[in-house]
Motif scaffolding. Structure first.
Motif, short mmCIF file in Angstrom:
data_model
loop_
_atom_site.label_atom_id
_atom_site.label_comp_id
_atom_site.label_asym_id
_atom_site.label_seq_id
_atom_site.Cartn_x
_atom_site.Cartn_y
_atom_site.Cartn_z
N GLN A 1 22.15 -11.78 -44.30
CA GLN A 1 21.66 -11.79 -45.43
C GLN A 1 20.25 -12.77 -45.19
OE1 GLN A 1 22.21 -9.66 -47.87
NE2 GLN A 1 20.52 -10.43 -49.23
N VAL A 2 19.19 -12.42 -45.66
CA VAL A 2 18.07 -13.24 -45.85
C VAL A 2 17.74 -13.49 -47.31
CG1 VAL A 2 15.42 -13.33 -45.45
CG2 VAL A 2 17.06 -12.24 -43.77
N ARG A 3 17.32 -14.70 -47.62
CA ARG A 3 16.88 -15.39 -48.81
C ARG A 3 15.57 -15.88 -48.70
NH1 ARG A 3 18.80 -20.23 -51.78
NH2 ARG A 3 18.51 -19.91 -54.10
N GLY B 1 18.39 -17.70 -43.60
CA GLY B 1 19.29 -16.58 -42.87
C GLY B 1 18.71 -16.34 -41.55
N ARG B 2 18.83 -15.01 -41.14
CA ARG B 2 18.60 -14.69 -39.85
C ARG B 2 16.89 -14.25 -39.73
NH1 ARG B 2 22.74 -10.72 -37.51
NH2 ARG B 2 21.60 -11.08 -35.83
N THR B 3 16.03 -15.36 -39.96
CA THR B 3 14.75 -14.99 -39.97
C THR B 3 13.96 -15.59 -38.70
OG1 THR B 3 14.41 -16.95 -41.51
CG2 THR B 3 14.90 -15.05 -42.53
N TYR C 1 12.97 -8.31 -48.15
CA TYR C 1 13.80 -9.41 -48.79
C TYR C 1 12.61 -9.83 -49.59
CZ TYR C 1 17.56 -8.37 -45.12
OH TYR C 1 18.59 -7.70 -44.70
#
Length: 122
Positions: free
Chosen positions: A1-3, A26-28, A111
């Motif tokens: 999940q990216v925030r 997150g995974r960015t 996102y």
């Protein structure tokens, strides 16, 4: 999940400057295209600026070219929008978006943050 979380909005006089920040968690990182959109009261949301994962490519709306600069610091997972020579018509809620689609067009379905208010007084 990216925030993604925006910050840096506020009230400024016409001609002034503001710098918005967008922190992504997150995974960015370099694989994510990032961008800025805005929505003024009673108007539709519009594209403002975008930057590629590496930071080597940017795109701007005609209305902000020469005044706004989008940059990123991948070490901090943060994207910035430097806004200079602000005008009252720049007043809007500014939203940050992140996408791993590899294209700027993919930001619309990526996102999104909750936005930060920018108000430019005349």
């Amino acid at each position: 999940q990216v925030r993604v979380v925006e910050s840096g909005g506020g009230l400024v006089q016409a001609g002034g400057s503001l710098r918005l920040s967008c922190a992504a968690s997150g995974r960015t990182g370099r694989s994510y295209t990032m961008g800025w959109f805005r929505q003024a009261p009673g108007k539709e949301r519009e594209f403002v600026a975008a930057i590629s994962g590496s930071g080597s490519t940017t795109s701007y709306a005609d209305s902000v070219k020469g005044r706004f600069t989008c940059s990123r610091d991948n070490a901090k997972n943060t994207v910035y929008l430097q806004m200079n020579a602000l005008k009252p018509e720049d007043t809007a809620v500014y939203y940050c978006a992140a996408s791993n689609s590899g294209s700027f067009n993919g930001l619309e379905t990526g996102y999104w943050g909750r936005g930060t208010q920018v108000t430019v007084s005349s």
